[in-house]
Design an enzyme around this catalytic site. Structure first.
Site, PDB file in Angstrom:
ATOM      1  N   CYS A  75      96.109 -56.179  61.081  1.00  0.00           N
ATOM      2  CA  CYS A  75      95.857 -54.608  60.903  1.00  0.00           C
ATOM      3  C   CYS A  75      96.736 -55.231  59.291  1.00  0.00           C
ATOM      4  O   CYS A  75      98.103 -55.219  59.329  1.00  0.00           O
ATOM      5  CB  CYS A  75      96.487 -53.691  60.953  1.00  0.00           C
ATOM      6  SG  CYS A  75      96.454 -51.568  59.712  1.00  0.00           S
ATOM      7  N   CYS A  81     103.108 -49.013  59.110  1.00  0.00           N
ATOM      8  CA  CYS A  81     102.393 -48.209  59.377  1.00  0.00           C
ATOM      9  C   CYS A  81     103.766 -47.274  60.671  1.00  0.00           C
ATOM     10  O   CYS A  81     103.963 -46.196  60.422  1.00  0.00           O
ATOM     11  CB  CYS A  81     100.898 -48.149  58.805  1.00  0.00           C
ATOM     12  SG  CYS A  81      99.851 -47.132  60.676  1.00  0.00           S
ATOM     13  N   CYS A  84     100.757 -48.790  65.328  1.00  0.00           N
ATOM     14  CA  CYS A  84      99.448 -49.737  66.632  1.00  0.00           C
ATOM     15  C   CYS A  84     100.070 -50.891  67.049  1.00  0.00           C
ATOM     16  O   CYS A  84     100.379 -51.729  66.540  1.00  0.00           O
ATOM     17  CB  CYS A  84      98.555 -50.441  66.135  1.00  0.00           C
ATOM     18  SG  CYS A  84      97.278 -49.723  65.162  1.00  0.00           S
ATOM     19  N   CYS A 163      92.115 -48.293  58.351  1.00  0.00           N
ATOM     20  CA  CYS A 163      92.920 -48.022  59.516  1.00  0.00           C
ATOM     21  C   CYS A 163      91.554 -48.593  60.975  1.00  0.00           C
ATOM     22  O   CYS A 163      90.768 -47.883  60.689  1.00  0.00           O
ATOM     23  CB  CYS A 163      93.181 -46.571  59.581  1.00  0.00           C
ATOM     24  SG  CYS A 163      93.493 -46.155  62.386  1.00  0.00           S
ATOM     25  N   GLN A 287      89.269 -35.602  74.212  1.00  0.00           N
ATOM     26  CA  GLN A 287      89.343 -37.318  74.660  1.00  0.00           C
ATOM     27  C   GLN A 287      89.309 -38.236  73.606  1.00  0.00           C
ATOM     28  O   GLN A 287      88.312 -38.760  73.342  1.00  0.00           O
ATOM     29  CB  GLN A 287      89.792 -38.367  75.432  1.00  0.00           C
ATOM     30  CG  GLN A 287      89.702 -37.457  77.727  1.00  0.00           C
ATOM     31  CD  GLN A 287      91.273 -36.950  77.790  1.00  0.00           C
ATOM     32  OE1 GLN A 287      91.692 -37.973  77.057  1.00  0.00           O
ATOM     33  NE2 GLN A 287      91.464 -35.855  78.586  1.00  0.00           N
ATOM     34  N   TYR A 316      94.208 -27.056  83.752  1.00  0.00           N
ATOM     35  CA  TYR A 316      93.926 -27.937  82.603  1.00  0.00           C
ATOM     36  C   TYR A 316      92.624 -28.336  81.772  1.00  0.00           C
ATOM     37  O   TYR A 316      92.399 -28.853  81.107  1.00  0.00           O
ATOM     38  CB  TYR A 316      95.292 -29.147  82.464  1.00  0.00           C
ATOM     39  CG  TYR A 316      96.739 -28.433  82.850  1.00  0.00           C
ATOM     40  CD1 TYR A 316      97.504 -27.472  82.245  1.00  0.00           C
ATOM     41  CD2 TYR A 316      96.304 -28.583  84.551  1.00  0.00           C
ATOM     42  CE1 TYR A 316      98.576 -27.606  83.160  1.00  0.00           C
ATOM     43  CE2 TYR A 316      97.772 -28.120  84.927  1.00  0.00           C
ATOM     44  CZ  TYR A 316      98.765 -27.801  84.600  1.00  0.00           C
ATOM     45  OH  TYR A 316     100.313 -27.706  84.998  1.00  0.00           O
ATOM     46  N   GLU A 337      92.205 -23.007  81.761  1.00  0.00           N
ATOM     47  CA  GLU A 337      92.685 -23.603  80.343  1.00  0.00           C
ATOM     48  C   GLU A 337      93.049 -22.617  80.013  1.00  0.00           C
ATOM     49  O   GLU A 337      93.222 -20.930  79.899  1.00  0.00           O
ATOM     50  CB  GLU A 337      91.393 -23.764  79.827  1.00  0.00           C
ATOM     51  CG  GLU A 337      91.657 -24.557  78.339  1.00  0.00           C
ATOM     52  CD  GLU A 337      92.534 -25.099  77.833  1.00  0.00           C
ATOM     53  OE1 GLU A 337      92.907 -26.541  78.813  1.00  0.00           O
ATOM     54  OE2 GLU A 337      92.996 -25.045  77.034  1.00  0.00           O
ATOM     55  N   ASP A 391      95.025 -32.346  85.198  1.00  0.00           N
ATOM     56  CA  ASP A 391      94.723 -32.818  84.155  1.00  0.00           C
ATOM     57  C   ASP A 391      96.485 -32.228  82.612  1.00  0.00           C
ATOM     58  O   ASP A 391      95.811 -31.768  81.895  1.00  0.00           O
ATOM     59  CB  ASP A 391      93.548 -32.626  83.503  1.00  0.00           C
ATOM     60  CG  ASP A 391      93.346 -34.631  81.827  1.00  0.00           C
ATOM     61  OD1 ASP A 391      94.712 -34.516  82.159  1.00  0.00           O
ATOM     62  OD2 ASP A 391      92.061 -34.042  81.942  1.00  0.00           O
ATOM     63  N   CYS A 418      98.277 -38.606  81.157  1.00  0.00           N
ATOM     64  CA  CYS A 418      98.220 -39.604  79.814  1.00  0.00           C
ATOM     65  C   CYS A 418     100.101 -39.568  80.214  1.00  0.00           C
ATOM     66  O   CYS A 418     100.000 -39.978  78.183  1.00  0.00           O
ATOM     67  CB  CYS A 418      98.171 -38.233  78.480  1.00  0.00           C
ATOM     68  SG  CYS A 418      98.645 -36.792  78.266  1.00  0.00           S
TER      69      CYS A 418
HETATM   70  C1  LIG Z   1      94.967 -33.246  78.251  1.00  0.00           C
HETATM   71  S1  LIG Z   1      94.344 -31.835  77.651  1.00  0.00           S
HETATM   72  C2  LIG Z   1      92.859 -31.546  79.077  1.00  0.00           C
HETATM   73  C3  LIG Z   1      91.863 -31.265  78.743  1.00  0.00           C
HETATM   74  C4  LIG Z   1      90.422 -32.093  79.832  1.00  0.00           C
HETATM   75  N1  LIG Z   1      90.632 -31.929  81.496  1.00  0.00           N
HETATM   76  C5  LIG Z   1      89.972 -33.130  79.061  1.00  0.00           C
HETATM   77  O1  LIG Z   1      89.989 -34.091  79.927  1.00  0.00           O
HETATM   78  O2  LIG Z   1      89.357 -33.359  78.280  1.00  0.00           O
HETATM   79  C6  LIG Z   1      95.068 -30.559  78.720  1.00  0.00           C
HETATM   80  C7  LIG Z   1      94.828 -28.888  78.353  1.00  0.00           C
HETATM   81  O3  LIG Z   1      95.577 -28.651  78.942  1.00  0.00           O
HETATM   82  C8  LIG Z   1      95.712 -27.078  78.264  1.00  0.00           C
HETATM   83  N2  LIG Z   1      97.503 -26.248  79.243  1.00  0.00           N
HETATM   84  C9  LIG Z   1      97.707 -26.967  78.210  1.00  0.00           C
HETATM   85  N3  LIG Z   1      99.643 -26.125  78.843  1.00  0.00           N
HETATM   86  C10 LIG Z   1      98.378 -25.504  79.818  1.00  0.00           C
HETATM   87  C11 LIG Z   1      98.655 -24.267  80.942  1.00  0.00           C
HETATM   88  N4  LIG Z   1     100.184 -23.644  81.168  1.00  0.00           N
HETATM   89  N5  LIG Z   1      98.074 -23.669  81.399  1.00  0.00           N
HETATM   90  C12 LIG Z   1      96.880 -24.157  81.328  1.00  0.00           C
HETATM   91  N6  LIG Z   1      95.696 -24.809  80.376  1.00  0.00           N
HETATM   92  C13 LIG Z   1      96.807 -25.785  79.807  1.00  0.00           C
HETATM   93  C14 LIG Z   1      95.269 -27.101  77.169  1.00  0.00           C
HETATM   94  O4  LIG Z   1      95.243 -26.852  76.147  1.00  0.00           O
HETATM   95  C15 LIG Z   1      94.704 -28.998  77.071  1.00  0.00           C
HETATM   96  O5  LIG Z   1      92.916 -28.153  76.839  1.00  0.00           O
END
Ligand SMILES: C[S@@+](CC[C@H](N)C(=O)[O-])C[C@H]1O[C@@H](n2cnc3c(N)ncnc32)[C@H](O)[C@@H]1O
Length: 461
Positions: A75, A81, A84, A163, A287, A316, A337, A391, A418
């Site tokens: 890059c 920047c 990366c 980018c 994602q 989540y 969520e 997640d 993550c």
């Molecule tokens: C890493 S993302 C995962 C989304 C989904 N599994 C995907 O792969 O697209 C985490 C999600 O958790 C939600 N979140 C954060 N804190 C939370 C909580 N205390 N209870 C429920 N959801 C929550 C966020 O809004 C977000 O949508």
């Protein structure tokens, strides 16, 4: 007693490993020094930027002997920047480090052993893989710039020409909008004076359908030449399916979450993930690497091993991506969520994909699970899931949330993460609560950065 390095000292350092987060690690006279811009095997001259009791931080000034794993960065913005920082490291070595950092987190932070680690899943493609980019406007010496914040300098923007994490088309769209803003004669918003107009530009591009969303974020005021800009963009880039104008009335320098107007096209774009059609609005969590998200979800499914008759909880759940992948393979799926719009979209996505066995509830995992595992009064406990997917965001799940997850007594948990360090802390609590970590897979969604996605399987003893 060894002498402590002082701020601004220049030291010659041999780098022997990479720390979590991506900086090189050198050891000298009992001190650990975290060195920005240095790779394992390098001999560097580095300037100390911060000195603490037992460690110091430094920035590479010159590479005196290059590591064998160094490659030419591609890059043109590399080194300035900060986006990366690992692109000068051979890709296979990036993967090895990511894998070993996941394992180290699990063993050192989580105190876990005896689990099977799969070979890391490398990314494909290695460049132009992101489906979302957020640029900021900045006015410098009367010129409108559009790009990324320089590391550690929140007021300064590096004007981006190309980018390599984003497609050529979205790079060209950014250029057009910058040209337009420059010619508009209208100033960039300035947080100090609370005056000016241009603030952010967010571009999303669905990898599977090719649809592009352009969201121009400004301060309140009249949008000069909005019709002309719409005509130009829609004419030149037929893949733009959604051209939006969002107004941020606050001083906060964030790019999403504001009321928007459709300048052209629709209020959303459609992405396809694992064959599911997902509607994506400006504030949807998706994602950011579609191809690798598919690999991630397939791995989650493989680890969960549903037989077909299970009730699955997706905690989540965002816009329901994982839940809907599971809904095709299980009896019923229930997602929780926190973001109301995302939970509603998840329901929409279930309907649009003909999946009547998936439901989503807006709420916090902690309180929603409390109602399930500790129902008020004489209510009968709800039916409990056999499989739980979680997640959480980077901070991981809270202790209370993990306690409630344990009370679900699911036979299998699949943790998508993550951030391996917060996952490892949660994993330790799960272990104490009677779950064994059996399999771990690292999936690379973000080549050339230190980030790594992990899927882990836990089974109830
Ligand atoms: C890493 S993302 C995962 C989304 C989904 N599994 C995907 O792969 O697209 C985490 C999600 O958790 C939600 N979140 C954060 N804190 C939370 C909580 N205390 N209870 C429920 N959801 C929550 C966020 O809004 C977000 O949508």
């Amino acid at each position: 007693m060894p002498e402590k390095p002082k701020t601004n000292d220049e030291l010659e350092l041999r780098i022997d490993s990479l720390a979590f987060g991506g900086r090189g690690v050198a050891r000298t006279d009992g001190f650990v020094i975290f060195v920005e811009g240095a790779l394992p095997g390098d001999l560097v001259r580095a300037r100390v930027t911060r000195s603490r009791r037992s460690y110091a931080e430094a920035r590479t000034v010159a590479v005196l002997e290059a590591s064998a794993a160094r490659v030419e960065p591609r890059c043109r913005h590399f080194g300035i920047c900060g986006g990366c920082s690992w692109q000068s490291l051979a890709y296979e070595t990036q993967l090895e480090y990511k894998q070993s950092q996941v394992n180290e987190c699990l063993s050192h932070i989580g105190g876990l052993s005896g689990f099977e680690t799969e070979p890391p899943v490398g990314a494909e493609p290695l460049w132009r893989y992101r489906n979302k980019v957020e640029y900021s406007f900045a006015g410098e010496d009367g010129v409108v710039n559009l790009g990324f914040h320089l590391p550690g300098q929140w007021r300064r923007i590096l004007d981006i020409e190309d980018c390599l994490l984003h497609s050529e088309a979205t790079n060209r769209i950014r250029d057009r909008i910058r040209e337009f803003a420059r010619a508009s004669g209208v100033a960039v918003f300035d947080q100090n004076s609370d005056r000016g107009f241009w603030r952010h530009l967010t571009l999303r591009e669905a990898a599977r359908t090719g649809e592009i969303m352009v969201n121009i974020v400004t301060a309140p005021g009249e949008f000069p030449g909005a019709d002309e800009l719409s005509r130009q963009l829609m004419g030149e880039f037929p893949r733009i399916a959604s051209l939006l104008w969002s107004v941020n009335e606050t001083r906060a320098a964030v790019a999403t979450g504001f009321p928007f107007r459709v300048l052209a096209g629709r209020d959303h774009i459609t992405e396809e993930v694992c064959g599911l059609k997902l509607a994506v609005t400006p504030s949807s969590f998706l994602q950011t690497n579609t191809a690798m998200a598919e690999r991630l979800y397939e791995k989650a499914l493989e680890f969960a091993e549903p037989g077909g008759d299970e009730l699955v909880f997706d905690l989540y759940s965002g816009i329901g991506s994982i839940a809907l992948v599971f809904a095709r393979r299980c009896r019923e799926v229930f997602g929780i969520e926190i973001v109301d719009e995302a939970a509603r979209q998840a329901m929409e996505n279930a309907r649009a994909n003909g999946l009547g066995n998936a439901t989503f509830r807006q709420g916090k995992v902690r309180s929603a699970l409390k109602q399930i595992v500790e129902p008020a009064g004489n209510a009968v406990p709800a039916v409990l899931p056999q499989i739980v997917i979680l997640d959480p965001p980077r901070a991981g799940a809270s202790k209370k949330e993990v306690q409630r997850i344990l009370k679900l007594e699911a036979r299998r948990l699949v943790y998508v993460s993550c951030n391996a360090s917060t996952m490892a802390a949660n994993a330790a609590q799960l272990r104490q609560g009677g779950y064994r970590l059996t399999r771990v897979a690292a999936i690379d969604m973000f080549p050339h950065t230190p980030h790594i996605e992990t899927v882990a399987r836990f089974e109830r003893d």
